[in-house]
Design a protein around this motif. Structure first.
Motif, PDB file in Angstrom:
ATOM      1  N   TRP A 194      39.545  53.317  47.660  1.00 29.93           N
ATOM      2  CA  TRP A 194      39.483  51.920  48.043  1.00 29.93           C
ATOM      3  C   TRP A 194      39.747  51.068  46.809  1.00 29.93           C
ATOM      4  CZ3 TRP A 194      39.030  50.816  52.765  1.00 29.93           C
ATOM      5  CH2 TRP A 194      38.204  51.144  53.830  1.00 29.93           C
ATOM      6  N   ASP A 219      49.907  51.361  56.184  1.00 32.03           N
ATOM      7  CA  ASP A 219      49.466  50.405  57.310  1.00 32.03           C
ATOM      8  C   ASP A 219      49.151  48.990  56.828  1.00 32.03           C
ATOM      9  OD1 ASP A 219      48.737  49.882  60.075  1.00 32.03           O
ATOM     10  OD2 ASP A 219      46.824  50.519  59.946  1.00 32.03           O
ATOM     11  N   PHE A 237      26.838  52.052  45.058  1.00 33.73           N
ATOM     12  CA  PHE A 237      25.285  52.322  46.102  1.00 33.73           C
ATOM     13  C   PHE A 237      24.534  51.802  45.361  1.00 33.73           C
ATOM     14  CE2 PHE A 237      28.590  54.470  48.076  1.00 33.73           C
ATOM     15  CZ  PHE A 237      28.430  54.428  49.538  1.00 33.73           C
ATOM     16  N   TRP A 246      44.212  51.660  59.493  1.00 36.00           N
ATOM     17  CA  TRP A 246      42.980  50.953  59.344  1.00 36.00           C
ATOM     18  C   TRP A 246      42.108  51.240  60.568  1.00 36.00           C
ATOM     19  CZ3 TRP A 246      41.472  49.364  54.896  1.00 36.00           C
ATOM     20  CH2 TRP A 246      42.408  48.837  53.815  1.00 36.00           C
ATOM     21  N   LEU A 250      38.811  48.739  61.513  1.00 31.26           N
ATOM     22  CA  LEU A 250      38.181  47.709  60.819  1.00 31.26           C
ATOM     23  C   LEU A 250      37.222  46.955  61.762  1.00 31.26           C
ATOM     24  CD1 LEU A 250      40.787  46.167  58.529  1.00 31.26           C
ATOM     25  CD2 LEU A 250      39.316  47.834  57.729  1.00 31.26           C
ATOM     26  N   GLU A 251      35.946  46.766  61.350  1.00 28.40           N
ATOM     27  CA  GLU A 251      34.967  46.217  62.192  1.00 28.40           C
ATOM     28  C   GLU A 251      35.545  44.448  62.503  1.00 28.40           C
ATOM     29  OE1 GLU A 251      30.968  46.029  60.070  1.00 28.40           O
ATOM     30  OE2 GLU A 251      30.560  43.782  61.103  1.00 28.40           O
ATOM     31  N   SER A 291      38.234  57.507  54.299  1.00 26.84           N
ATOM     32  CA  SER A 291      37.613  56.250  53.422  1.00 26.84           C
ATOM     33  C   SER A 291      36.872  55.468  54.107  1.00 26.84           C
ATOM     34  CB  SER A 291      38.795  55.425  52.761  1.00 26.84           C
ATOM     35  OG  SER A 291      39.490  56.235  51.984  1.00 26.84           O
ATOM     36  N   LEU A 292      35.491  55.361  53.751  1.00 28.83           N
ATOM     37  CA  LEU A 292      34.370  54.632  54.372  1.00 28.83           C
ATOM     38  C   LEU A 292      33.942  53.568  53.647  1.00 28.83           C
ATOM     39  CD1 LEU A 292      32.657  54.539  57.077  1.00 28.83           C
ATOM     40  CD2 LEU A 292      31.142  56.313  56.054  1.00 28.83           C
ATOM     41  N   ALA A 293      33.826  52.108  54.061  1.00 25.17           N
ATOM     42  CA  ALA A 293      33.020  51.463  53.333  1.00 25.17           C
ATOM     43  C   ALA A 293      31.741  50.807  54.234  1.00 25.17           C
ATOM     44  CB  ALA A 293      33.531  50.167  52.980  1.00 25.17           C
ATOM     45  N   THR A 308      32.165  53.618  49.564  1.00 22.16           N
ATOM     46  CA  THR A 308      31.791  52.431  48.861  1.00 22.16           C
ATOM     47  C   THR A 308      30.883  51.599  49.813  1.00 22.16           C
ATOM     48  OG1 THR A 308      32.281  50.730  47.148  1.00 22.16           O
ATOM     49  CG2 THR A 308      33.654  50.915  49.304  1.00 22.16           C
ATOM     50  N   ARG A 309      30.122  50.694  49.183  1.00 26.52           N
ATOM     51  CA  ARG A 309      29.240  49.899  49.941  1.00 26.52           C
ATOM     52  C   ARG A 309      29.967  48.481  50.111  1.00 26.52           C
ATOM     53  NH1 ARG A 309      23.231  48.250  47.851  1.00 26.52           N
ATOM     54  NH2 ARG A 309      22.762  50.308  48.636  1.00 26.52           N
ATOM     55  N   ARG A 310      29.631  48.016  51.337  1.00 25.36           N
ATOM     56  CA  ARG A 310      30.410  46.844  51.682  1.00 25.36           C
ATOM     57  C   ARG A 310      29.502  46.058  52.875  1.00 25.36           C
ATOM     58  NH1 ARG A 310      34.812  44.339  49.093  1.00 25.36           N
ATOM     59  NH2 ARG A 310      35.695  42.755  50.523  1.00 25.36           N
ATOM     60  N   GLU A 360      30.500  44.895  55.519  1.00 26.59           N
ATOM     61  CA  GLU A 360      31.183  45.131  56.808  1.00 26.59           C
ATOM     62  C   GLU A 360      31.504  46.554  56.955  1.00 26.59           C
ATOM     63  OE1 GLU A 360      33.613  41.497  58.359  1.00 26.59           O
ATOM     64  OE2 GLU A 360      34.155  42.023  56.551  1.00 26.59           O
ATOM     65  N   VAL A 361      31.607  47.187  58.230  1.00 26.91           N
ATOM     66  CA  VAL A 361      32.166  48.673  58.175  1.00 26.91           C
ATOM     67  C   VAL A 361      33.703  48.457  58.099  1.00 26.91           C
ATOM     68  CG1 VAL A 361      32.518  50.488  59.524  1.00 26.91           C
ATOM     69  CG2 VAL A 361      30.378  49.330  59.763  1.00 26.91           C
ATOM     70  N   LEU A 362      34.270  49.297  56.961  1.00 30.33           N
ATOM     71  CA  LEU A 362      35.790  49.288  56.936  1.00 30.33           C
ATOM     72  C   LEU A 362      36.008  50.861  56.874  1.00 30.33           C
ATOM     73  CD1 LEU A 362      36.035  47.020  53.715  1.00 30.33           C
ATOM     74  CD2 LEU A 362      36.241  46.193  56.069  1.00 30.33           C
ATOM     75  N   ILE A 363      36.949  51.061  57.499  1.00 32.67           N
ATOM     76  CA  ILE A 363      37.438  52.773  57.547  1.00 32.67           C
ATOM     77  C   ILE A 363      38.916  52.932  57.597  1.00 32.67           C
ATOM     78  CG2 ILE A 363      37.427  54.777  59.142  1.00 32.67           C
ATOM     79  CD1 ILE A 363      35.241  53.246  60.786  1.00 32.67           C
ATOM     80  N   ASN A 364      39.325  53.622  56.521  1.00 32.57           N
ATOM     81  CA  ASN A 364      40.887  53.910  56.597  1.00 32.57           C
ATOM     82  C   ASN A 364      40.729  55.567  56.740  1.00 32.57           C
ATOM     83  OD1 ASN A 364      43.565  54.673  55.318  1.00 32.57           O
ATOM     84  ND2 ASN A 364      43.596  52.410  55.646  1.00 32.57           N
TER      85      ASN A 364
END
Lengths: 335, 335
Positions: A58, A134, A333, B58, B60-61, B100-102, B136-138, B140-144
């Motif tokens: 990220w 992407d 975190f 991607w 993404l929320e 990859s997850l936020a 990582t923390r975010r 919103e939910v972000l996914i790749n």
């Protein structure tokens, strides 16, 4: 490029992808890439006896960079360097990368051009061409980079190979990037990208040759890159190897800049907890330590201490007292 | 798992990574993966004569899913299916993926568990184990997701190989996912994940066997997956191949559900512009068309029309009139 063209470009995903593809097209021979940007997926020929090495990272607005503070070319350089650093940490050589980019409309002109300029510069520096990715629109800049590398089968240096008695080494000086970040945070003026105190924070260089050499010579028993800070990362290496460690405060290569205001900003805590170093932390067995020079490929290599039996990671201060080294480096975190 | 354990889990990145690793650990034999989650990068042995196929996507929320409407297991299933679909579109077989997850703190309990459950189910369904990633923390939910596949050298089916005279085929029925999305958008009730009208929207299945068969038999001259909608994607295939096309309205396999309210929601526009189908669009040369059955691997295969010289992409309506087919499918830059 004027604003009118910028606006037109981002009204259509295909045009944006084509623009990115042109901006990143390698200015160096790319023999490894059979098919890059423009199809459903990228193609990379395989060679028997090699392993593919894969990592993704990220790089997010607010979390990893500040879009109104950090120069766009630094964002471009660093998002790739950060991902490729994980390949270097295994002794692999980079082959290509994929860029996932979510971009607000307002940044699709000059900002995007300068971002791609920095990314292209890192891509050439690391000999790592763009192979695909992407894109989408978003109100914040979101970046994810997948780095793809290669190494001879069985030569990758894992975190888990350290043995009691091994010596612990680190490349470069630690805490310089964190020092640069503090300068950015405490200064009210616009960033001068040429300020030498900011160089390692804005445009980190990777220890590619050192990593490859350690893998090729099978010198390192374990290795990782320092991205979160020595105090956290040494603990991770020890945990993966099921060992402990003892390093000496006075050996740690701290930044060589003038002190910064604020009690938390002493040089040692910058070096231990600062993170973002992208230096290599590695261990070498006792019978091969003499093969590690103090300087190699224009990089200092510093002996920090030894791997030990058990679980504890300790730091010995100037008075000879061993204190537990708490992992206080970067952790998203725990913010 | 109770809330207390959930809260503790996400106070530390290493614990979260370990939790994800356990949740996704393959319940099926994974011979391809030398080293997965837990080191700097993943390792995949190479085989001479094979090509690695790479794609990232991607998820993404707000852009690709609504966290308060879509079941978490659907988010997990779909983020992987979407990325692997690009491999299937080249006739490749999946080997592994990187996540990859936020994640916001509030979703690190039950939501995360159910998300990982759906992701694991897709991973098993597609025979595509998790190899690594980044968290990582975010807020919103972000996914790749990076999907990594493999195919014999030279067998990948590109978008660029269609020739005038080739027949155009599509798998399955188009617009079913878009129909499901409309049901979700127009209903005020909570989603019933077992509603058959929602199946293709929530848990798309990929045409893995069909894609591999077309590549192995060297039957398709060009191929891509329908992710943005036929009206946009056929234009992309034609542009890559520098050809035009002519398809017939009455041949398009539209959804077989009862009509939905709203004038934009006719079956044909759902099938043409809806997107999210993850069906295969492919072309076959005249001398091999007879080898394409009407049904294969439990999937209908429908002839739509022909590739032609020139640039135009036309659709012939019931009265025999040819109209230009405007690309009106999903484009995040045109919302």
């Amino acid at each position: 490029m004027n604003e009118r063209r910028s606006r037109r470009r981002e009204t259509n995903e295909a045009e944006l992808v084509a623009f990115i593809g042109r901006a990143l097209s390698p200015g160096f021979p790319s023999r490894t890439l059979a098919l890059g940007i423009g199809d459903d997926a990228a193609l990379l020929p395989q060679t028997s006896g090699q392993e593919t090495v894969l990592s993704c990272d990220w790089f997010l607005e607010g979390t990893h960079f500040l879009p109104n503070r950090h120069p766009p070319d630094s964002v471009g350089w660093k998002c790739l360097a950060r991902a490729v650093s994980d390949l270097v940490a295994m002794g692999a050589r980079p082959r290509c990368f994929l860029l996932s980019l979510a971009l607000p409309a307002r940044l699709s002109g000059k900002w995007l051009e300068r971002f791609l300029g920095g990314l292209k510069a890192a891509s050439e520096n690391l000999n790592c061409p763009a192979a695909g990715g992407d894109t989408t629109r978003r109100d914040e800049v979101l970046i994810n980079v997948t780095a793809v590398g290669e190494c001879p089968m069985g030569s990758a240096i894992l975190r888990s190979g350290a043995k009691p008695g091994d010596s612990i080494f680190v490349s470069g000086r630690l805490g310089q990037a964190a020092y640069g970040l503090r300068v950015v945070e405490t200064s009210k003026r616009a960033i001068n990208p040429r300020d030498p105190r900011l160089h390692r924070h804005l445009y980190p260089e990777l220890r590619l040759k050192l990593g490859s050499w350690l893998a090729r010579e099978r010198l390192a028993t374990a290795m990782m890159d320092l991205s979160d800070g020595l105090s956290s990362d040494l603990g991770k290496l020890c945990q993966a190897s099921r060992v402990g460690a003892r390093i000496e405060t006075e050996r740690i290569p701290t930044p060589r800049f003038s002190p910064l205001p604020g009690r938390d900003y002493d040089e040692l805590s910058l070096a231990l907890d600062g993170g973002d170093d992208y230096e290599l932390l590695f261990t070498v067995s006792p019978d091969r330590c003499h093969e590690i020079p103090r300087r190699l490929f224009n990089t200092a290599i510093t002996f920090l201490g030894h791997i030990r039996r058990g679980k504890g990671v300790f730091i010995v201060n100037g008075e000879g007292r061993a204190l537990p080294l708490a992992g206080s480096g970067w952790d998203p975190f725990r913010r």
